[in-house]
Structure formats: structure tokens, C-alpha cells
Design a protein around this motif. Sequence first.
Motif, PDB file in Angstrom:
ATOM      1  N   GLU A  88       0.785  -1.102  -0.119  1.00 29.66           N
ATOM      2  CA  GLU A  88       0.028   0.092  -0.003  1.00 29.66           C
ATOM      3  C   GLU A  88       0.965   1.285  -0.041  1.00 29.66           C
ATOM      4  O   GLU A  88       1.780   1.417   0.875  1.00 29.66           O
ATOM      5  N   VAL A  89       0.705   2.107  -1.024  1.00 28.78           N
ATOM      6  CA  VAL A  89       1.481   3.486  -0.980  1.00 28.78           C
ATOM      7  C   VAL A  89       0.354   4.670  -1.308  1.00 28.78           C
ATOM      8  O   VAL A  89      -0.636   4.424  -1.761  1.00 28.78           O
ATOM      9  N   GLU A  90       1.060   5.516  -1.251  1.00 30.07           N
ATOM     10  CA  GLU A  90       0.267   7.051  -1.511  1.00 30.07           C
ATOM     11  C   GLU A  90       1.181   7.531  -2.560  1.00 30.07           C
ATOM     12  O   GLU A  90       2.270   7.785  -2.711  1.00 30.07           O
ATOM     13  N   LEU A  91       0.170   7.875  -3.725  1.00 32.88           N
ATOM     14  CA  LEU A  91       0.856   8.140  -5.244  1.00 32.88           C
ATOM     15  C   LEU A  91       1.416   9.654  -4.597  1.00 32.88           C
ATOM     16  O   LEU A  91       0.822  10.576  -4.043  1.00 32.88           O
ATOM     17  N   PRO A  92       2.778   9.890  -5.091  1.00 37.32           N
ATOM     18  CA  PRO A  92       3.446  11.321  -4.702  1.00 37.32           C
ATOM     19  C   PRO A  92       2.859  12.451  -5.625  1.00 37.32           C
ATOM     20  O   PRO A  92       3.209  13.480  -4.940  1.00 37.32           O
ATOM     21  N   LEU A  93       2.198  12.098  -6.673  1.00 38.60           N
ATOM     22  CA  LEU A  93       1.883  13.175  -7.604  1.00 38.60           C
ATOM     23  C   LEU A  93       0.366  13.100  -7.625  1.00 38.60           C
ATOM     24  O   LEU A  93      -0.211  12.123  -7.575  1.00 38.60           O
ATOM     25  N   LYS A  94      -0.023  14.463  -7.963  1.00 34.64           N
ATOM     26  CA  LYS A  94      -1.419  14.508  -8.372  1.00 34.64           C
ATOM     27  C   LYS A  94      -1.537  14.009  -9.721  1.00 34.64           C
ATOM     28  O   LYS A  94      -0.831  13.999 -10.594  1.00 34.64           O
ATOM     29  N   ARG A  95      -2.728  13.971 -10.136  1.00 36.55           N
ATOM     30  CA  ARG A  95      -3.155  13.161 -11.524  1.00 36.55           C
ATOM     31  C   ARG A  95      -2.583  14.123 -12.383  1.00 36.55           C
ATOM     32  O   ARG A  95      -2.085  13.522 -13.536  1.00 36.55           O
TER      33      ARG A  95
END
Length: 260
Positions: A202-209
Motif C-alpha cells: 500500500e502506497v500513497e501516490l506522490p503526484l497529483k493526477r
Amino acid sequence: MEKRAAGTRHRDDGGPSDGRQDIHNSELPVLCVSCEARHRGICGALAPDELVELSRHTSKKVYPADAELSAADEPVRSYANILRGVVKLSRLTADGRQQIVGLQFAPDFLGRPFRASTGVTAEAATDIEVCTFPKEAIEAMIARSPKLEHRMHEQALKELDEAREWIFTLGRKSAAEKVASFIHLIAANADPLQAAGEGPVEVELPLKRADIADFLGLTIETVSRQITKLRKAGIIVIANNRTVRVPDMARLEAACETDR
């Protein structure tokens, strides 16, 4: 300033209680003993006395997401090891458009030794923690330590290989494969120990779409559609807008090379 950890635990017979190197019996600086990134980063090439010397010039800093760490046109005054979080590297075109040219993760070395400027802007893509060194201190140590110079060379070649792989991704892969490759990049690097296991990651995407689209050379709508396809195929699970769970890294890796 952090100092060398003092004191050694002993058994009743007077010998060391065990072979572990912890803050009670290590010759390393306290700052380094507690650092999980040290073993995989450039500091892993340094002997204890070299780490002690470097620690005299070292400081830990924490930056919030979106903070600028260095600008492309600024003189280089310091370098850093990334201890936690993701750093975004970008360049600006003549008319002010931004192009993301790379991401760096713990325990990557941030900066280019012996160069007057880096040519890229470094920003915190997430909340980050770094260990910073003055330019003069690390360059002097590189000159004295063949092992450190070798480790720096290895990292430079690793980044070159990664850049070539990303050129291939951008030039030859489909939109679906590009988005899967991006998520795989984050999942494999945000927590390498977790990614190496057999369980879900499980990770948090570091960039916005919008930034993901910029990084991949796609539109925001295309990125959103491909993420939805990956979710419907069960390859990823969207916990919330930025948090992604990968139940099976092997399936995600397969999606990086097979158009779904």
C-alpha cells in the motif's frame, strides 16, 4: 551536533553481550545508527571514523510536500540523502511550462557532486526527511574515500539505467502500460522492503493526477481511465484519492508490459 554513541554493554564475564551494533555499543554516530537508509545509501560505503567525521557537518531536515529544496539556476551549496518521502525533479521550458524529469526515493543521494548547479529544480513531492551535508565536506570525503567514490559511481549508473528504462516506457509503451509502470515505480521504491515481500503493498501516490499526466506524457482524462481499468481488473485497489493498494506485485509488473 550529534556525537559518537558512548558506552558498551558487557556480559558478566566482561565481554560484549552480543554482536549487534546499536546505540549502546556502536562506534557509529547516534545520527547514523538510527538511520534505516544508511545501509543502502552512500553512507554504507563509509567506515565508522568517516561517518563520525561526516556527522560533524550533517543535519537532518524535514520539508512539507511542495516545498522547494533547490532551484535549477541556484549555485550548489549542499547535498542530501533522502531518508523518507519522494522528491520530484523538474525543468521549465522557455515559456514557463514544467516537465517532470524524475523522481527520487530513500536512500537516493540528492545532488550532483563537483557541479556548480544541478540543472533541475528539486521539490518535495510528499512530506520528506533528508540528511544534508555541505558541498565542501562531501566532496572532500569523496576525494579521500575510494569506496564512497565507487558508491557514488554506482548510483549514477543506476540512475542512468532507470532513465533509459523510462525513455523506453514513454516511447514504446501504451497508455495502460505507462500508468501501470508509474504505479509499479512508486510501489517498488516507496518501501522496498514491503515491495520485496509476498503480501499486498500500500502506497500513497506522490503526484497529483495532473503531475502524473505530465510525467507520462498523457492527458489527465487518460490517466484516470487507465487507473479505473487497473482497479476494475483487480490489479490495484483505490483506498482513497491518492492511496493505492497492490494486492499482487507480480500482476502489476505483468501489466507494465502487456496492454490490458
